[in-house]
Design a protein around this motif. Structure first.
Motif, PDB file in Angstrom:
ATOM      1  N   ALA A  84      68.733 -48.892-148.722  1.00 33.70           N
ATOM      2  CA  ALA A  84      67.962 -50.051-149.212  1.00 33.70           C
ATOM      3  C   ALA A  84      68.584 -51.345-148.682  1.00 33.70           C
ATOM      4  CB  ALA A  84      67.941 -50.053-150.736  1.00 33.70           C
ATOM      5  N   LEU A  85      69.911 -51.413-148.662  1.00 30.05           N
ATOM      6  CA  LEU A  85      70.586 -52.606-148.127  1.00 30.05           C
ATOM      7  C   LEU A  85      70.247 -52.775-146.650  1.00 30.05           C
ATOM      8  CD1 LEU A  85      74.004 -52.093-149.955  1.00 30.05           C
ATOM      9  CD2 LEU A  85      72.634 -54.184-150.111  1.00 30.05           C
ATOM     10  N   GLN A  86      70.343 -51.671-145.903  1.00 30.77           N
ATOM     11  CA  GLN A  86      70.051 -51.728-144.459  1.00 30.77           C
ATOM     12  C   GLN A  86      68.617 -52.199-144.217  1.00 30.77           C
ATOM     13  OE1 GLN A  86      71.032 -47.687-143.499  1.00 30.77           O
ATOM     14  NE2 GLN A  86      73.239 -48.049-143.365  1.00 30.77           N
ATOM     15  N   SER A  87      67.689 -51.719-145.051  1.00 29.60           N
ATOM     16  CA  SER A  87      66.284 -52.092-144.806  1.00 29.60           C
ATOM     17  C   SER A  87      66.055 -53.576-145.063  1.00 29.60           C
ATOM     18  CB  SER A  87      65.338 -51.247-145.665  1.00 29.60           C
ATOM     19  OG  SER A  87      65.197 -51.834-146.932  1.00 29.60           O
ATOM     20  N   LEU A  88      66.953 -54.191-145.837  1.00 27.89           N
ATOM     21  CA  LEU A  88      66.840 -55.636-146.079  1.00 27.89           C
ATOM     22  C   LEU A  88      67.699 -56.428-145.086  1.00 27.89           C
ATOM     23  CD1 LEU A  88      66.949 -55.531-150.003  1.00 27.89           C
ATOM     24  CD2 LEU A  88      64.955 -56.027-148.590  1.00 27.89           C
ATOM     25  N   GLY A  89      68.227 -55.732-144.084  1.00 27.35           N
ATOM     26  CA  GLY A  89      68.960 -56.413-143.016  1.00 27.35           C
ATOM     27  C   GLY A  89      70.453 -56.557-143.276  1.00 27.35           C
ATOM     28  N   GLN A  90      70.937 -55.916-144.369  1.00 32.85           N
ATOM     29  CA  GLN A  90      72.373 -56.031-144.690  1.00 32.85           C
ATOM     30  C   GLN A  90      73.116 -54.785-144.178  1.00 32.85           C
ATOM     31  OE1 GLN A  90      74.563 -58.328-146.264  1.00 32.85           O
ATOM     32  NE2 GLN A  90      76.036 -56.784-145.585  1.00 32.85           N
ATOM     33  N   GLU A 124      85.675 -50.614-142.971  1.00 33.14           N
ATOM     34  CA  GLU A 124      84.230 -50.884-143.020  1.00 33.14           C
ATOM     35  C   GLU A 124      83.961 -52.329-143.445  1.00 33.14           C
ATOM     36  OE1 GLU A 124      82.180 -48.900-141.762  1.00 33.14           O
ATOM     37  OE2 GLU A 124      83.162 -46.941-141.786  1.00 33.14           O
ATOM     38  N   LEU A 125      84.768 -52.830-144.372  1.00 32.49           N
ATOM     39  CA  LEU A 125      84.600 -54.222-144.814  1.00 32.49           C
ATOM     40  C   LEU A 125      84.824 -55.175-143.645  1.00 32.49           C
ATOM     41  CD1 LEU A 125      86.425 -54.258-148.300  1.00 32.49           C
ATOM     42  CD2 LEU A 125      83.972 -54.649-147.915  1.00 32.49           C
ATOM     43  N   GLU A 126      85.863 -54.845-142.860  1.00 35.13           N
ATOM     44  CA  GLU A 126      86.174 -55.706-141.708  1.00 35.13           C
ATOM     45  C   GLU A 126      85.015 -55.781-140.726  1.00 35.13           C
ATOM     46  OE1 GLU A 126      89.887 -54.333-140.062  1.00 35.13           O
ATOM     47  OE2 GLU A 126      90.889 -54.928-141.939  1.00 35.13           O
ATOM     48  N   LYS A 127      84.202 -54.713-140.679  1.00 34.96           N
ATOM     49  CA  LYS A 127      83.036 -54.719-139.786  1.00 34.96           C
ATOM     50  C   LYS A 127      81.878 -55.497-140.383  1.00 34.96           C
ATOM     51  CE  LYS A 127      84.018 -49.995-138.339  1.00 34.96           C
ATOM     52  NZ  LYS A 127      83.524 -48.643-138.593  1.00 34.96           N
ATOM     53  N   GLY A 128      82.089 -56.113-141.554  1.00 34.75           N
ATOM     54  CA  GLY A 128      81.046 -56.931-142.178  1.00 34.75           C
ATOM     55  C   GLY A 128      80.059 -56.121-143.002  1.00 34.75           C
ATOM     56  N   LYS A 129      80.464 -54.894-143.374  1.00 33.16           N
ATOM     57  CA  LYS A 129      79.535 -54.048-144.127  1.00 33.16           C
ATOM     58  C   LYS A 129      79.784 -54.115-145.633  1.00 33.16           C
ATOM     59  CE  LYS A 129      78.917 -50.726-140.454  1.00 33.16           C
ATOM     60  NZ  LYS A 129      79.063 -49.353-140.006  1.00 33.16           N
ATOM     61  N   VAL A 130      78.709 -53.910-146.389  1.00 30.22           N
ATOM     62  CA  VAL A 130      78.872 -53.622-147.809  1.00 30.22           C
ATOM     63  C   VAL A 130      79.239 -52.146-147.885  1.00 30.22           C
ATOM     64  CG1 VAL A 130      77.614 -53.273-149.973  1.00 30.22           C
ATOM     65  CG2 VAL A 130      77.290 -55.384-148.672  1.00 30.22           C
TER      66      VAL A 130
END
Ligand code: ADP
Ligand code: ASP
Ligand code: MG
Length: 406
Positions: A84-90, A124-130
């Motif tokens: 769901a996050l990915q589909s919203l561009g996050q 993963e956080l360092e890559k800017g991901k939730v």
């Protein structure tokens, strides 16, 4: 960049629509400039449904298999939330407890976290991901998946917040904070703006089902502030933390109640050294935890011994106690499982007289009989008839002025 851990409970993730709602809330937090680690619980009643299924195929399911099965509930919720996050561009990634480095002991269904290696989460956080972590689970050194006990996603969240040195842990659910008593029981309950770890721990141990006790304990040990708030609105919530204002310290803060109580009395026990150990050691060995214990003053070396256990453990406890009672020459064993506990809790009662008297007086005015009493420095608990619990909570809530604004 400041980091927060957000935990969303099953009620907040119960449908695809709610998962999308949670994803939007997470993105809002990212836009405020935070790195966000999310802990997800299983959707709605998934865990209960999986347990029912297991018992349909096997009346005594193997604990290892059951834990692996139950861990899937949280994995479903975390993967869907990441999507769901990915589909919203996050950008987002989901991790099982094991992938997130959560290691536990081998106690299936009630495992304890032994340590956390958050390296993957940090990468993963360092890559800017939730990073969405599946709650309620970990892995043993033998690579078996364990679960942390019902409600254990709270524990995952606070433990991760401690390991990642997060600014705080936010626990989102279907109520907008911690109330002076269960709002479903008493609509006039009021929301607390803050509460100390110590008070919160007594409240959850004595019946508030608002957060897992182990999570509060970890919060206190590692000094992680925990915000309890709703995922359905923007109301301010309750902060569980170390420092609370002096004014608040001087009060009863909450009324807890619990119906999971059964009482056993061994009547006519010959009173001599070793008798109590002879009864309570076998109970401990059988894994039965005993709560309140009262021994009457003995007359002619004969006494009565009363104690309480969880209702679900009554049968087991009786099967341990009855043969012992016979062997020591006690007269009989009687039990009662229609009981409840009501407690008043607050650091204010430390070193201040009068709280117990006011509690007992309030219950007597309601004509409620007190069967047993236990106390800690910041709590007084009365065991009463289960049928009168609601009346007791209502009367005490009024007597200690919890319905009035602080
Ligand atoms: P989740 O689905 O988020 O895991 P939980 O069922 O674990 O939710 O916890 C939230 C519930 O805790 C609320 O619905 C509320 O009825 C209950 N609760 C019990 N006592 C209290 C209290 N004193 N304050 C707030 N909530 C309470
Ligand atoms: N899903 C698990 C349970 O229902 C863990 C949790 O929700 O915290 O107990
Ligand atoms: Mg829960």
């Amino acid at each position: 960049m400041a980091l927060v851990v957000q935990k969303y409970g099953g009620s907040s993730l119960a449908s695809a629509e709610l998962i999308r709602n949670v994803a939007r809330r997470i993105i809002k937090k990212c836009r405020e400039g935070y790195q966000v680690v999310v802990v997800a619980s299983a959707m709605g009643d998934t865990t209960d449904d999986l347990i029912k299924l297991a018992y349909q195929v096997n009346s005594a399911p193997d604990k290892r298999e059951l834990d692996l099965l139950l861990s899937t509930g949280e994995i479903v919720a975390s993967t869907l939330l990441a999507m769901a996050l990915q589909s919203l561009g996050q950008p987002a990634v989901s991790l099982s407890g094991s992938q997130a480095g959560i290691r536990t002991d081998k106690a299936f269904s009630r495992a304890r976290i032994t340590d956390i290696n958050p390296a993957r989460v940090l990468r993963e956080l360092e890559k800017g991901k939730v990073v969405v972590v599946a709650g309620f689970q970990g892995v043993t050194e033998d690579m078996d998946i364990t679960t942390l006990g019902r409600g254990g996603s709270d524990t995952t969240a606070v433990a991760l917040a401690a390991a990642l040195r997060a600014e705080r842990c936010e626990r989102y659910t279907d109520v907008d904070g911690i109330y002076t008593t269960d709002p479903r029981l008493l609509p006039e309950a009021r929301k607390l703006s803050e509460i100390s770890y110590e008070e919160m721990l007594e409240m959850v141990t004595y019946g508030f089902k608002a957060i897992h006790p182990r999570a509060v304990e970890l919060g206190e040990v590692f000094n992680v502030p925990i915000l309890v708030a709703s995922s359905f609105n923007e109301n301010p919530g309750t902060l569980i933390h170390k420092e609370v204002s002096m004014e608040i310290r001087n009060k009863v803060r909450g009324i807890a109640h619990d119906t999971d109580v059964a009482k056993i009395t061994i009547v006519g026990v010959p009173d001599h050294p070793g008798i109590a150990a002879g009864i309570f050691m076998p109970l401990a060995e059988a894994g039965i935890s005993v709560d309140t214990i009262v021994q009457n003053a003995s007359i002619d070396n004969i006494t009565d011994l009363t104690f309480t256990v969880a209702r679900s453990q009554l049968k087991h406890a009786l099967s341990v106690v009855e043969p012992i009672a016979r062997s020591i020459g006690a007269k009989k064993v009687v039990s009662d499982d229609k009981l409840g506990k009501v407690s008043i809790i607050g650091t204010g009662m430390q070193n201040a007289p009068g709280y117990a008297a006011r509690m007992f007086d309030t219950l007597s005015r309601e004509n409620i009989n007190i069967q047993l009493i236990t106390t800690s420095e910041i709590r007084i608990t009365c065991i009463i008839d289960e049928g009168r619990l609601k009346d007791a909570v209502r009367a005490l809530h009024r007597a200690f002025e919890l319905d009035k604004a602080t």
